[in-house]
Design a protein around this motif. Structure first.
Motif, PDB file in Angstrom:
ATOM      1  N   VAL B  37       8.444 -21.618  11.496  1.00 56.10           N
ATOM      2  CA  VAL B  37       8.156 -20.859  10.275  1.00 56.10           C
ATOM      3  C   VAL B  37       9.371 -20.005   9.945  1.00 56.10           C
ATOM      4  O   VAL B  37       9.902 -19.319  10.821  1.00 56.10           O
ATOM      5  CB  VAL B  37       6.915 -19.964  10.475  1.00 56.10           C
ATOM      6  CG1 VAL B  37       6.672 -19.078   9.257  1.00 56.10           C
ATOM      7  CG2 VAL B  37       5.681 -20.823  10.763  1.00 56.10           C
ATOM      8  N   TYR B  95      10.417 -18.257  13.388  1.00 56.45           N
ATOM      9  CA  TYR B  95       9.372 -18.170  14.406  1.00 56.45           C
ATOM     10  C   TYR B  95       8.949 -19.568  14.823  1.00 56.45           C
ATOM     11  O   TYR B  95       8.793 -20.450  13.969  1.00 56.45           O
ATOM     12  CB  TYR B  95       8.136 -17.467  13.860  1.00 56.45           C
ATOM     13  CG  TYR B  95       8.304 -16.003  13.518  1.00 56.45           C
ATOM     14  CD1 TYR B  95       8.461 -15.599  12.189  1.00 56.45           C
ATOM     15  CD2 TYR B  95       8.284 -15.021  14.499  1.00 56.45           C
ATOM     16  CE1 TYR B  95       8.594 -14.254  11.852  1.00 56.45           C
ATOM     17  CE2 TYR B  95       8.416 -13.676  14.182  1.00 56.45           C
ATOM     18  CZ  TYR B  95       8.574 -13.314  12.863  1.00 56.45           C
ATOM     19  OH  TYR B  95       8.705 -11.983  12.535  1.00 56.45           O
ATOM     20  N   LEU B  99       0.137 -24.687  17.360  1.00 53.49           N
ATOM     21  CA  LEU B  99      -1.133 -24.972  16.699  1.00 53.49           C
ATOM     22  C   LEU B  99      -2.250 -24.877  17.724  1.00 53.49           C
ATOM     23  O   LEU B  99      -2.076 -25.251  18.886  1.00 53.49           O
ATOM     24  CB  LEU B  99      -1.114 -26.359  16.056  1.00 53.49           C
ATOM     25  CG  LEU B  99      -0.595 -26.401  14.606  1.00 53.49           C
ATOM     26  CD1 LEU B  99       0.870 -26.059  14.545  1.00 53.49           C
ATOM     27  CD2 LEU B  99      -0.878 -27.748  13.970  1.00 53.49           C
ATOM     28  N   PHE B 108      -1.993 -21.744  13.491  1.00 54.78           N
ATOM     29  CA  PHE B 108      -1.136 -21.252  14.564  1.00 54.78           C
ATOM     30  C   PHE B 108      -1.857 -20.136  15.318  1.00 54.78           C
ATOM     31  O   PHE B 108      -2.246 -19.135  14.719  1.00 54.78           O
ATOM     32  CB  PHE B 108       0.163 -20.684  13.994  1.00 54.78           C
ATOM     33  CG  PHE B 108       1.064 -21.697  13.342  1.00 54.78           C
ATOM     34  CD1 PHE B 108       1.421 -21.564  12.009  1.00 54.78           C
ATOM     35  CD2 PHE B 108       1.585 -22.759  14.065  1.00 54.78           C
ATOM     36  CE1 PHE B 108       2.273 -22.486  11.399  1.00 54.78           C
ATOM     37  CE2 PHE B 108       2.439 -23.680  13.474  1.00 54.78           C
ATOM     38  CZ  PHE B 108       2.783 -23.549  12.132  1.00 54.78           C
ATOM     39  N   ASP B 109      -2.001 -20.303  16.635  1.00 53.21           N
ATOM     40  CA  ASP B 109      -2.694 -19.257  17.380  1.00 53.21           C
ATOM     41  C   ASP B 109      -1.760 -18.401  18.243  1.00 53.21           C
ATOM     42  O   ASP B 109      -2.063 -17.235  18.501  1.00 53.21           O
ATOM     43  CB  ASP B 109      -3.840 -19.829  18.228  1.00 53.21           C
ATOM     44  CG  ASP B 109      -3.400 -20.858  19.252  1.00 53.21           C
ATOM     45  OD1 ASP B 109      -4.251 -21.249  20.070  1.00 53.21           O
ATOM     46  OD2 ASP B 109      -2.217 -21.275  19.238  1.00 53.21           O
ATOM     47  N   TRP B 111       2.395 -17.202  18.800  1.00 53.28           N
ATOM     48  CA  TRP B 111       3.698 -17.139  18.142  1.00 53.28           C
ATOM     49  C   TRP B 111       4.783 -16.685  19.116  1.00 53.28           C
ATOM     50  O   TRP B 111       4.517 -15.864  20.001  1.00 53.28           O
ATOM     51  CB  TRP B 111       3.646 -16.154  16.971  1.00 53.28           C
ATOM     52  CG  TRP B 111       2.774 -16.574  15.836  1.00 53.28           C
ATOM     53  CD1 TRP B 111       1.402 -16.692  15.859  1.00 53.28           C
ATOM     54  CD2 TRP B 111       3.181 -16.924  14.518  1.00 53.28           C
ATOM     55  NE1 TRP B 111       0.942 -17.105  14.628  1.00 53.28           N
ATOM     56  CE2 TRP B 111       2.014 -17.246  13.777  1.00 53.28           C
ATOM     57  CE3 TRP B 111       4.412 -16.988  13.878  1.00 53.28           C
ATOM     58  CZ2 TRP B 111       2.056 -17.640  12.439  1.00 53.28           C
ATOM     59  CZ3 TRP B 111       4.455 -17.378  12.545  1.00 53.28           C
ATOM     60  CH2 TRP B 111       3.289 -17.701  11.827  1.00 53.28           C
ATOM     61  N   GLY B 112       5.987 -17.200  18.908  1.00 52.71           N
ATOM     62  CA  GLY B 112       7.136 -16.672  19.609  1.00 52.71           C
ATOM     63  C   GLY B 112       7.548 -15.342  19.001  1.00 52.71           C
ATOM     64  O   GLY B 112       7.018 -14.926  17.964  1.00 52.71           O
ATOM     65  N   GLN B 113       8.531 -14.706  19.635  1.00 55.28           N
ATOM     66  CA  GLN B 113       8.943 -13.373  19.191  1.00 55.28           C
ATOM     67  C   GLN B 113       9.905 -13.415  17.996  1.00 55.28           C
ATOM     68  O   GLN B 113      10.202 -12.378  17.411  1.00 55.28           O
ATOM     69  CB  GLN B 113       9.614 -12.601  20.354  1.00 55.28           C
ATOM     70  CG  GLN B 113      11.072 -12.920  20.611  1.00 55.28           C
ATOM     71  CD  GLN B 113      11.303 -14.151  21.475  1.00 55.28           C
ATOM     72  OE1 GLN B 113      10.416 -14.994  21.627  1.00 55.28           O
ATOM     73  NE2 GLN B 113      12.506 -14.227  22.051  1.00 55.28           N
TER      74      GLN B 113
END
Lengths: 107, 121
Positions: B37, B95, B99, B108-109, B111-113
Motif C-alpha cells: 500500500v 506499507y 490479507l 488487511f489484518d 500491517w508492517g511499520q
C-alpha cells in the motif's frame, strides 16, 4: 474498476457526539467492505470487516452497516482518541481499492 | 504473534533502482496473501498489489502495473516491492500488509511499520 467514494472528506465534532461516515461503491460489492483507522503518524488499523463485523479489540462504539453499494461507519460517542483518518476498502475482487479517507477532528 | 517487519528508510536519486522488503513471522507465510500500500505525503492509502507466496500468484492495481514488481521468497518468508527506475513521484511511505484469509477476497489484518522512500536529486 470499482471506485470507492467517501463523504465527508473531513468533519469536526464534539466529544460524545455521534459521528457517521459514508462510503459508496461504484458497483455492488455485497458486504466485502472494510473500515480502517489511521491515527496521525501511525500504521492503519483494521476496525471492521464484512461491512459490520468488529475486529477483535475494537471498542463497541464503532459500528458498520450496509451492503451492495452504500455503507456507513458510525462512532456512537466520539472520544478524543478517535481523532484519525478513516478509510473504507472494497475487497470483493482484485484490484482492491480504498476510499479517499475521512479526517475526524474534535471540535 | 503475527509480525511484518519492513526494511529501513531509503533515500535514492531519480533513475536508480530499489527493492524494499517485508519479512513475515508468527504464521504460515505461504498461506496468506501479502500486499503493498502506498501513502504519498499527506495523502490517502493506495492499494498497489498483492502476492500469494505459496505459488507467487500476483495481482496489481492498473495504476501500478508495469511501474513496480512484487515478488516473494518463501524460503525466507519475505515479500518485496521493487522499482527499476525511480521517479520523484515515488516518494512515499510504503506499507506491506497481510490479507486476513487465504483468498484475495479478504481485508488487511496485520500491517508492517512502513518504509519511507525518498527520491530526490
Amino acid at each position: 474498476d470499482i471506485q470507492m467514494t467517501q463523504s465527508p472528506s473531513s468533519l469536526s465534532a464534539s466529544v460524545g457526539d455521534r459521528v457517521t461516515i459514508t462510503c459508496r461503491a461504484s458497483q455492488g460489492i455485497s458486504n466485502y467492505l472494510a473500515w480502517y483507522q489511521q491515527k496521525p503518524g501511525k500504521v492503519p488499523k483494521l476496525l471492521i470487516y464484512a461491512a459490520s463485523t468488529l475486529q477483535s479489540g475494537v471498542p463497541s462504539r464503532f459500528s458498520g452497516s450496509g451492503s451492495g453499494t452504500d455503507f456507513t461507519l458510525t462512532i456512537s460517542s466520539l472520544q478524543p482518541e478517535d481523532v484519525a483518518t478513516y478509510y473504507c476498502q472494497k475487497y470483493n475482487s482484485a484490484p482492491q481499492a480504498f476510499g479517499q479517507g475521512t479526517k475526524v477532528e474534535i471540535k | 504473534e503475527v509480525q511484518l517487519v519492513q526494511s529501513g528508510a531509503e533515500v535514492k536519486k531519480p533513475g536508480e533502482s530499489l527493492k524494499i522488503s517485508c519479512k513475515g513471522s508468527g504464521y504460515s507465510f505461504t498461506s496468506y496473501w501479502i500486499g503493498w500500500v502506498r501513502q504519498m505525503p499527506g495523502k490517502g492509502l493506495e492499494w498497489m498489489g498483492i502476492i500469494y507466496p505459496g505459488d507467487s500468484d500476483t495481482r496489481y492495481s492498473p495504476s501500478f502495473q508495469g511501474q513496480v514488481t512484487i515478488s516473494a521468497d518463501k524460503s525466507i518468508s519475505t515479500a518485496y516491492l521493487q522499482w527499476s527506475s525511480l521517479k520523484a513521484s515515488d516518494t512515499a511511505m510504503y506499507y506491506c500488509a497481510r490479507l486476513s484469509g487465504s483468498y484475495y477476497t479478504s481485508p488487511f489484518d496485520y500491517w508492517g511499520q512502513g518504509t519511507l522512500v525518498t527520491v530526490s536529486s
